[in-house]
Design a protein around this motif. Structure first.
Motif: not given
Length: 457
Positions: A148-156, A180-182
Protein backbone atom coordinates in the motif's frame (compact mmCIF):
# COMPACT_ATOMS: atom_id res chain seq x y z
CA UNK A 1 4.00 -7.04 42.15
CA UNK A 2 4.44 -10.57 43.44
CA UNK A 3 1.06 -12.19 42.70
CA UNK A 4 1.21 -15.97 42.60
CA UNK A 5 1.69 -17.14 39.03
CA UNK A 6 3.32 -20.10 37.37
CA UNK A 7 4.71 -20.62 33.94
CA UNK A 8 7.88 -20.59 31.91
CA UNK A 9 8.38 -18.02 29.14
CA UNK A 10 11.10 -17.83 26.51
CA UNK A 11 12.28 -14.37 25.43
CA UNK A 12 14.15 -14.12 22.14
CA UNK A 13 15.44 -10.60 21.35
CA UNK A 14 17.21 -9.62 18.14
CA UNK A 15 20.85 -9.63 19.30
CA UNK A 16 21.52 -5.88 19.35
CA UNK A 17 21.61 -3.96 22.64
CA UNK A 18 18.77 -1.60 21.66
CA UNK A 19 16.51 -4.64 21.12
CA UNK A 20 17.76 -6.67 24.11
CA UNK A 21 17.19 -3.89 26.69
CA UNK A 22 13.36 -3.54 26.32
CA UNK A 23 13.04 -7.37 26.31
CA UNK A 24 15.12 -7.53 29.48
CA UNK A 25 12.91 -4.92 31.17
CA UNK A 26 9.66 -6.75 30.37
CA UNK A 27 11.16 -10.04 31.54
CA UNK A 28 12.00 -8.41 34.90
CA UNK A 29 8.41 -7.27 35.39
CA UNK A 30 7.00 -10.68 34.44
CA UNK A 31 9.50 -12.43 36.70
CA UNK A 32 8.27 -10.32 39.64
CA UNK A 33 4.75 -11.59 38.90
CA UNK A 34 5.92 -15.16 39.47
CA UNK A 35 6.80 -16.27 35.94
CA UNK A 36 10.07 -18.02 35.11
CA UNK A 37 11.95 -16.53 32.17
CA UNK A 38 14.63 -17.91 29.87
CA UNK A 39 16.24 -15.12 27.85
CA UNK A 40 17.89 -16.50 24.71
CA UNK A 41 20.68 -14.53 23.02
CA UNK A 42 21.83 -15.66 19.57
CA UNK A 43 25.61 -15.25 19.66
CA UNK A 44 28.84 -16.43 18.08
CA UNK A 45 30.41 -16.93 21.51
CA UNK A 46 29.11 -19.46 24.02
CA UNK A 47 28.48 -18.37 27.59
CA UNK A 48 27.38 -20.67 30.39
CA UNK A 49 23.74 -20.03 31.46
CA UNK A 50 23.53 -17.24 34.01
CA UNK A 51 20.67 -16.91 36.53
CA UNK A 52 19.97 -13.54 38.13
CA UNK A 53 19.96 -13.19 41.92
CA UNK A 54 17.15 -10.60 41.79
CA UNK A 55 14.81 -12.23 39.25
CA UNK A 56 13.78 -15.71 38.12
CA UNK A 57 15.54 -15.06 34.79
CA UNK A 58 18.20 -17.25 33.22
CA UNK A 59 20.22 -15.99 30.24
CA UNK A 60 21.22 -18.64 27.67
CA UNK A 61 23.27 -18.24 24.52
CA UNK A 62 22.33 -20.17 21.39
CA UNK A 63 24.62 -20.38 18.37
CA UNK A 64 23.99 -17.92 15.51
CA UNK A 65 26.14 -19.69 12.89
CA UNK A 66 29.10 -17.31 13.00
CA UNK A 67 32.66 -17.91 14.19
CA UNK A 68 33.98 -16.24 17.37
CA UNK A 69 36.32 -13.90 15.42
CA UNK A 70 33.55 -12.59 13.13
CA UNK A 71 32.14 -9.14 13.89
CA UNK A 72 28.74 -9.18 15.66
CA UNK A 73 27.18 -7.10 12.85
CA UNK A 74 28.06 -9.78 10.26
CA UNK A 75 24.63 -11.26 10.98
CA UNK A 76 23.05 -8.26 9.24
CA UNK A 77 25.35 -8.68 6.20
CA UNK A 78 24.72 -12.43 5.96
CA UNK A 79 21.08 -12.86 7.08
CA UNK A 80 20.66 -16.25 5.41
CA UNK A 81 23.40 -17.85 7.50
CA UNK A 82 22.02 -16.18 10.63
CA UNK A 83 18.43 -17.32 9.93
CA UNK A 84 19.32 -20.92 9.02
CA UNK A 85 21.70 -21.50 11.95
CA UNK A 86 19.61 -19.67 14.53
CA UNK A 87 16.45 -21.53 13.42
CA UNK A 88 18.26 -24.80 14.10
CA UNK A 89 19.62 -23.61 17.47
CA UNK A 90 16.23 -22.27 18.57
CA UNK A 91 14.45 -25.50 17.56
CA UNK A 92 16.97 -27.59 19.53
CA UNK A 93 16.69 -25.35 22.61
CA UNK A 94 12.87 -25.37 22.71
CA UNK A 95 12.73 -29.14 22.06
CA UNK A 96 15.06 -29.78 25.02
CA UNK A 97 13.16 -27.39 27.30
CA UNK A 98 9.86 -29.10 26.47
CA UNK A 99 11.20 -32.27 28.13
CA UNK A 100 11.95 -30.51 31.46
CA UNK A 101 9.76 -30.37 34.56
CA UNK A 102 8.77 -26.75 33.73
CA UNK A 103 8.30 -26.70 29.94
CA UNK A 104 7.87 -23.29 28.26
CA UNK A 105 4.34 -22.07 27.51
CA UNK A 106 5.16 -19.17 25.22
CA UNK A 107 7.84 -17.58 23.07
CA UNK A 108 8.13 -13.79 23.10
CA UNK A 109 10.21 -12.97 20.05
CA UNK A 110 11.49 -9.93 18.19
CA UNK A 111 9.65 -9.67 14.84
CA UNK A 112 13.00 -8.84 13.20
CA UNK A 113 13.34 -12.67 13.30
CA UNK A 114 10.09 -13.96 11.71
CA UNK A 115 11.50 -17.51 11.55
CA UNK A 116 11.13 -17.67 15.36
CA UNK A 117 7.34 -17.51 15.02
CA UNK A 118 7.34 -20.49 12.64
CA UNK A 119 9.60 -22.55 14.94
CA UNK A 120 7.50 -21.86 18.06
CA UNK A 121 4.18 -22.53 16.30
CA UNK A 122 5.48 -25.84 15.01
CA UNK A 123 6.53 -26.80 18.54
CA UNK A 124 3.11 -25.90 19.98
CA UNK A 125 3.94 -22.70 21.90
CA UNK A 126 1.82 -19.59 22.33
CA UNK A 127 3.65 -17.01 20.21
CA UNK A 128 3.99 -13.33 21.07
CA UNK A 129 5.67 -10.74 18.84
CA UNK A 130 7.28 -7.94 20.84
CA UNK A 131 8.13 -4.82 18.86
CA UNK A 132 10.92 -2.79 20.46
CA UNK A 133 10.34 0.02 17.96
CA UNK A 134 7.30 2.34 18.09
CA UNK A 135 4.20 1.80 15.96
CA UNK A 136 4.95 5.04 14.15
CA UNK A 137 7.92 3.33 12.41
CA UNK A 138 6.59 -0.23 12.25
CA UNK A 139 3.41 0.83 10.47
CA UNK A 140 5.40 2.34 7.60
CA UNK A 141 7.15 -1.03 7.16
CA UNK A 142 3.75 -2.78 7.34
CA UNK A 143 2.38 -0.64 4.50
CA UNK A 144 5.49 -1.40 2.40
CA UNK A 145 4.98 -5.14 3.04
CA UNK A 146 1.28 -4.88 2.09
CA UNK A 147 2.10 -2.99 -1.09
CA UNK A 148 0.00 0.00 0.00
CA UNK A 149 3.10 2.21 0.02
CA UNK A 150 5.70 2.04 -2.76
CA UNK A 151 9.23 3.13 -2.01
CA UNK A 152 10.30 5.62 -4.70
CA UNK A 153 13.18 4.69 -7.04
CA UNK A 154 14.88 7.99 -6.28
CA UNK A 155 14.29 10.07 -3.16
CA UNK A 156 14.65 13.33 -5.16
CA UNK A 157 12.25 12.18 -7.86
CA UNK A 158 9.15 11.90 -5.72
CA UNK A 159 9.20 14.54 -2.98
CA UNK A 160 5.48 14.18 -2.27
CA UNK A 161 4.01 13.79 1.18
CA UNK A 162 3.28 10.23 2.28
CA UNK A 163 -0.10 9.58 3.85
CA UNK A 164 -0.75 6.71 6.28
CA UNK A 165 -3.88 6.00 8.35
CA UNK A 166 -3.82 7.81 11.75
CA UNK A 167 -0.54 9.62 10.87
CA UNK A 168 0.32 13.23 10.13
CA UNK A 169 1.52 13.68 6.53
CA UNK A 170 5.16 12.65 6.23
CA UNK A 171 7.70 14.25 3.91
CA UNK A 172 10.53 12.17 2.41
CA UNK A 173 12.78 13.30 5.28
CA UNK A 174 10.27 12.09 7.89
CA UNK A 175 10.18 8.52 6.61
CA UNK A 176 12.36 5.72 8.00
CA UNK A 177 15.57 5.72 5.95
CA UNK A 178 14.70 2.49 4.07
CA UNK A 179 11.38 3.94 2.89
CA UNK A 180 12.88 6.94 1.12
CA UNK A 181 14.67 5.34 -1.80
CA UNK A 182 14.67 1.86 -3.35
CA UNK A 183 17.94 0.00 -2.93
CA UNK A 184 19.22 1.95 0.09
CA UNK A 185 20.42 -0.50 2.76
CA UNK A 186 18.88 -3.53 0.94
CA UNK A 187 19.67 -6.06 3.69
CA UNK A 188 18.27 -3.86 6.45
CA UNK A 189 15.25 -3.04 4.30
CA UNK A 190 14.56 -6.77 4.01
CA UNK A 191 15.06 -7.19 7.78
CA UNK A 192 12.55 -4.51 8.83
CA UNK A 193 9.91 -5.26 6.18
CA UNK A 194 10.03 -9.05 6.56
CA UNK A 195 8.92 -8.75 10.20
CA UNK A 196 5.39 -8.41 8.79
CA UNK A 197 5.69 -11.46 6.50
CA UNK A 198 3.99 -13.83 8.98
CA UNK A 199 2.97 -11.49 11.82
CA UNK A 200 -0.75 -12.24 11.39
CA UNK A 201 -0.02 -15.72 12.75
CA UNK A 202 1.16 -14.31 16.10
CA UNK A 203 -1.25 -14.90 19.00
CA UNK A 204 -0.49 -11.47 20.44
CA UNK A 205 1.62 -8.39 19.64
CA UNK A 206 3.28 -6.33 22.37
CA UNK A 207 4.92 -2.95 21.81
CA UNK A 208 7.31 -0.82 23.84
CA UNK A 209 5.09 2.25 23.78
CA UNK A 210 2.03 3.40 25.74
CA UNK A 211 -1.51 4.14 24.60
CA UNK A 212 -1.43 7.86 25.45
CA UNK A 213 1.71 8.46 23.37
CA UNK A 214 0.39 7.25 19.99
CA UNK A 215 -3.40 7.23 20.56
CA UNK A 216 -4.56 7.48 16.91
CA UNK A 217 -2.03 4.95 15.66
CA UNK A 218 -2.81 2.60 18.56
CA UNK A 219 -6.54 2.75 17.79
CA UNK A 220 -5.92 1.94 14.11
CA UNK A 221 -3.57 -0.92 15.08
CA UNK A 222 -6.03 -2.36 17.61
CA UNK A 223 -8.70 -2.61 14.93
CA UNK A 224 -6.35 -4.74 12.79
CA UNK A 225 -4.28 -6.82 15.21
CA UNK A 226 -4.30 -8.31 18.74
CA UNK A 227 -2.19 -5.53 20.26
CA UNK A 228 -1.13 -4.65 23.82
CA UNK A 229 1.18 -1.74 24.63
CA UNK A 230 3.33 -2.48 27.67
CA UNK A 231 5.79 0.43 27.73
CA UNK A 232 7.67 2.45 28.51
CA UNK A 233 10.18 -0.32 29.30
CA UNK A 234 12.62 1.87 31.21
CA UNK A 235 14.18 0.67 34.51
CA UNK A 236 11.62 0.97 37.30
CA UNK A 237 13.73 3.30 39.51
CA UNK A 238 13.14 6.03 36.91
CA UNK A 239 9.40 5.37 36.53
CA UNK A 240 7.08 3.71 39.06
CA UNK A 241 9.78 2.43 41.47
CA UNK A 242 7.79 -0.76 42.14
CA UNK A 243 10.96 -2.76 41.42
CA UNK A 244 13.42 -0.80 43.59
CA UNK A 245 16.37 -3.01 42.59
CA UNK A 246 15.75 -2.25 38.88
CA UNK A 247 18.18 0.64 38.36
CA UNK A 248 19.62 -0.16 34.92
CA UNK A 249 19.29 -2.56 32.00
CA UNK A 250 21.47 -5.26 33.57
CA UNK A 251 20.39 -8.34 35.50
CA UNK A 252 23.02 -7.97 38.18
CA UNK A 253 25.61 -9.90 36.16
CA UNK A 254 27.46 -6.69 35.32
CA UNK A 255 27.19 -4.44 38.34
CA UNK A 256 27.71 -1.00 36.85
CA UNK A 257 27.76 1.66 39.50
CA UNK A 258 26.99 5.12 38.09
CA UNK A 259 30.18 6.90 36.99
CA UNK A 260 30.75 9.14 39.99
CA UNK A 261 33.18 11.44 38.12
CA UNK A 262 30.46 12.28 35.55
CA UNK A 263 27.79 12.74 38.23
CA UNK A 264 30.17 14.83 40.40
CA UNK A 265 30.90 17.07 37.43
CA UNK A 266 27.16 17.48 36.72
CA UNK A 267 26.52 18.30 40.39
CA UNK A 268 28.90 21.27 40.08
CA UNK A 269 26.72 22.88 37.38
CA UNK A 270 23.55 25.02 37.85
CA UNK A 271 20.09 23.59 37.14
CA UNK A 272 19.23 23.12 33.43
CA UNK A 273 22.57 24.55 32.30
CA UNK A 274 24.16 21.48 30.68
CA UNK A 275 23.65 20.19 27.12
CA UNK A 276 23.86 16.37 27.10
CA UNK A 277 24.96 14.86 23.76
CA UNK A 278 24.82 11.15 22.84
CA UNK A 279 24.20 9.31 19.57
CA UNK A 280 23.57 5.78 20.82
CA UNK A 281 25.56 2.57 20.55
CA UNK A 282 25.46 2.14 16.74
CA UNK A 283 25.19 5.52 15.01
CA UNK A 284 28.55 6.77 13.70
CA UNK A 285 28.70 10.40 12.55
CA UNK A 286 31.14 11.34 9.78
CA UNK A 287 34.31 13.12 10.88
CA UNK A 288 33.02 16.36 9.33
CA UNK A 289 29.72 16.06 11.19
CA UNK A 290 31.46 15.30 14.52
CA UNK A 291 33.68 18.38 14.09
CA UNK A 292 30.71 20.55 13.08
CA UNK A 293 28.71 19.34 16.11
CA UNK A 294 31.66 20.09 18.43
CA UNK A 295 32.01 23.62 17.01
CA UNK A 296 28.25 24.17 17.36
CA UNK A 297 28.31 23.16 21.04
CA UNK A 298 31.31 25.41 21.72
CA UNK A 299 29.56 28.27 19.86
CA UNK A 300 26.48 28.11 22.14
CA UNK A 301 28.59 28.78 25.24
CA UNK A 302 26.70 26.20 27.34
CA UNK A 303 28.38 23.55 29.45
CA UNK A 304 28.15 20.13 27.83
CA UNK A 305 28.49 16.43 28.58
CA UNK A 306 29.16 14.31 25.47
CA UNK A 307 29.19 10.53 25.41
CA UNK A 308 31.72 9.50 22.73
CA UNK A 309 32.78 5.90 22.12
CA UNK A 310 36.54 5.30 21.89
CA UNK A 311 36.16 4.41 18.21
CA UNK A 312 34.64 7.87 17.51
CA UNK A 313 36.91 10.03 19.67
CA UNK A 314 39.53 10.69 16.96
CA UNK A 315 36.84 12.48 14.90
CA UNK A 316 36.67 15.36 17.41
CA UNK A 317 38.61 18.57 16.65
CA UNK A 318 42.19 18.62 17.92
CA UNK A 319 42.37 20.07 21.45
CA UNK A 320 38.56 20.17 21.87
CA UNK A 321 38.45 17.68 24.78
CA UNK A 322 41.44 19.16 26.60
CA UNK A 323 40.24 22.77 26.33
CA UNK A 324 36.74 21.89 27.60
CA UNK A 325 38.25 20.06 30.57
CA UNK A 326 40.78 22.76 31.36
CA UNK A 327 38.19 25.56 31.29
CA UNK A 328 35.61 23.30 33.01
CA UNK A 329 32.81 23.92 30.52
CA UNK A 330 32.63 20.45 29.05
CA UNK A 331 33.25 16.77 29.62
CA UNK A 332 33.71 14.07 26.97
CA UNK A 333 33.21 10.59 28.46
CA UNK A 334 33.43 7.20 26.75
CA UNK A 335 30.61 5.78 28.85
CA UNK A 336 27.81 7.74 30.48
CA UNK A 337 25.08 6.39 32.84
CA UNK A 338 22.38 7.87 30.61
CA UNK A 339 19.39 7.42 32.93
CA UNK A 340 21.27 8.97 35.86
CA UNK A 341 22.35 11.84 33.61
CA UNK A 342 18.89 12.53 32.15
CA UNK A 343 17.39 12.55 35.63
CA UNK A 344 19.99 15.08 36.86
CA UNK A 345 18.77 18.62 37.61
CA UNK A 346 21.68 20.25 35.77
CA UNK A 347 20.73 18.78 32.36
CA UNK A 348 18.78 21.25 30.20
CA UNK A 349 18.44 19.37 26.91
CA UNK A 350 19.47 16.18 25.14
CA UNK A 351 21.07 16.23 21.67
CA UNK A 352 20.21 12.78 20.35
CA UNK A 353 19.99 10.53 17.27
CA UNK A 354 16.31 9.90 18.25
CA UNK A 355 16.69 6.15 18.72
CA UNK A 356 13.54 4.82 20.38
CA UNK A 357 15.11 3.82 23.70
CA UNK A 358 16.80 7.23 24.08
CA UNK A 359 13.58 9.02 23.08
CA UNK A 360 11.55 7.10 25.69
CA UNK A 361 14.17 7.71 28.39
CA UNK A 362 14.17 11.47 27.76
CA UNK A 363 10.39 11.54 27.72
CA UNK A 364 10.14 9.55 30.97
CA UNK A 365 12.60 11.90 32.66
CA UNK A 366 11.14 15.15 31.31
CA UNK A 367 14.10 16.31 29.17
CA UNK A 368 13.42 18.21 25.90
CA UNK A 369 15.27 17.06 22.79
CA UNK A 370 17.39 18.33 19.93
CA UNK A 371 17.02 15.65 17.25
CA UNK A 372 19.81 14.73 14.83
CA UNK A 373 18.32 11.53 13.35
CA UNK A 374 20.64 9.33 11.31
CA UNK A 375 18.71 6.36 9.87
CA UNK A 376 16.13 3.54 10.44
CA UNK A 377 13.17 4.75 12.56
CA UNK A 378 14.98 7.86 13.80
CA UNK A 379 13.67 10.40 11.21
CA UNK A 380 10.08 9.34 11.94
CA UNK A 381 10.67 9.55 15.69
CA UNK A 382 12.10 13.06 15.13
CA UNK A 383 8.98 14.10 13.19
CA UNK A 384 6.75 13.09 16.13
CA UNK A 385 9.15 14.70 18.66
CA UNK A 386 8.94 18.04 16.85
CA UNK A 387 5.48 18.23 15.27
CA UNK A 388 3.20 15.84 17.16
CA UNK A 389 4.42 15.71 20.76
CA UNK A 390 6.19 19.11 20.51
CA UNK A 391 8.88 18.07 23.01
CA UNK A 392 11.89 19.02 20.94
CA UNK A 393 13.25 20.42 17.71
CA UNK A 394 14.82 18.65 14.75
CA UNK A 395 18.07 19.90 13.27
CA UNK A 396 17.54 20.60 9.55
CA UNK A 397 20.16 18.91 7.38
CA UNK A 398 21.04 19.51 3.70
CA UNK A 399 20.30 17.04 0.87
CA UNK A 400 23.36 15.02 1.79
CA UNK A 401 22.21 14.75 5.43
CA UNK A 402 24.85 17.22 6.72
CA UNK A 403 23.86 19.67 9.49
CA UNK A 404 25.78 22.96 9.82
CA UNK A 405 27.16 24.25 13.11
CA UNK A 406 24.90 27.31 12.83
CA UNK A 407 21.78 25.13 12.54
CA UNK A 408 22.80 22.82 15.39
CA UNK A 409 23.62 25.80 17.62
CA UNK A 410 20.30 27.50 16.73
CA UNK A 411 18.36 24.41 17.78
CA UNK A 412 20.23 24.02 21.07
CA UNK A 413 19.67 27.68 22.00
CA UNK A 414 15.97 27.37 21.01
CA UNK A 415 15.45 24.48 23.43
CA UNK A 416 17.63 25.84 26.23
CA UNK A 417 16.23 29.37 26.37
CA UNK A 418 13.75 30.16 23.55
CA UNK A 419 10.00 30.66 23.98
CA UNK A 420 9.35 27.42 22.10
CA UNK A 421 11.79 25.72 24.47
CA UNK A 422 9.55 26.64 27.43
CA UNK A 423 6.57 25.03 25.66
CA UNK A 424 8.61 21.92 24.89
CA UNK A 425 9.56 21.63 28.55
CA UNK A 426 5.89 21.86 29.60
CA UNK A 427 4.89 19.26 27.00
CA UNK A 428 7.60 16.80 27.98
CA UNK A 429 6.63 17.17 31.65
CA UNK A 430 3.04 16.23 30.72
CA UNK A 431 4.23 13.16 28.80
CA UNK A 432 6.50 12.21 31.71
CA UNK A 433 3.41 12.11 33.97
CA UNK A 434 1.45 10.05 31.40
CA UNK A 435 4.35 7.60 30.97
CA UNK A 436 4.51 7.02 34.73
CA UNK A 437 0.75 6.66 35.00
CA UNK A 438 0.72 4.08 32.18
CA UNK A 439 3.20 1.74 33.90
CA UNK A 440 2.09 2.41 37.50
CA UNK A 441 -0.50 0.23 39.24
CA UNK A 442 -3.81 0.39 37.35
CA UNK A 443 -2.31 2.22 34.35
CA UNK A 444 -2.97 1.13 30.76
CA UNK A 445 0.37 -0.67 30.30
CA UNK A 446 0.20 -2.21 33.78
CA UNK A 447 -3.29 -3.60 33.02
CA UNK A 448 -2.03 -4.98 29.70
CA UNK A 449 0.87 -6.72 31.47
CA UNK A 450 -1.54 -8.23 34.03
CA UNK A 451 -3.88 -9.43 31.26
CA UNK A 452 -0.91 -10.98 29.52
CA UNK A 453 0.13 -12.79 32.72
CA UNK A 454 -3.45 -14.06 33.14
CA UNK A 455 -3.35 -15.53 29.61
CA UNK A 456 -0.31 -17.62 30.52
CA UNK A 457 -1.20 -18.82 34.02
Amino acid sequence: MGEAAHGHLLFFPYPLQGHINPMMQLSKRLSKKGLTVSLLIASNTHREPYTSDDYSITVHTIHDGFLPHEHPLTKIKDPLRFNVSTTRSLTDFISREKLTSNPPKALIYDPFMPFALDVAKELGLYVVAYSTQPWLASLVYHHINEGTYHVPDDKHENPTLASFPAFPLLSQNDLPSFAREKGSYPLLFELVVSQFSNLRRADLILCNTFDQLEPKVVKWMSDQWPVKNIGPMVPSKFLDNRLPEDKDYNLGDFKTEPDESVLRWLASKPARSVVYVAFGTLAALSENQMKETAMAIRQTGYSFLWSVRDSERSKLPSGFVEEALEKDYGLVAKWVPQLEVLSHDSVGCFVTHCGWNSTLEALCLGVPLVGMPQWTDQPTNAKFIEDVWKIGVRVKADDEGFASKEEIARCIVEVMEGEKGKEMRKNVEKLKVLAREAISEGGTSDKNINEFVALLT
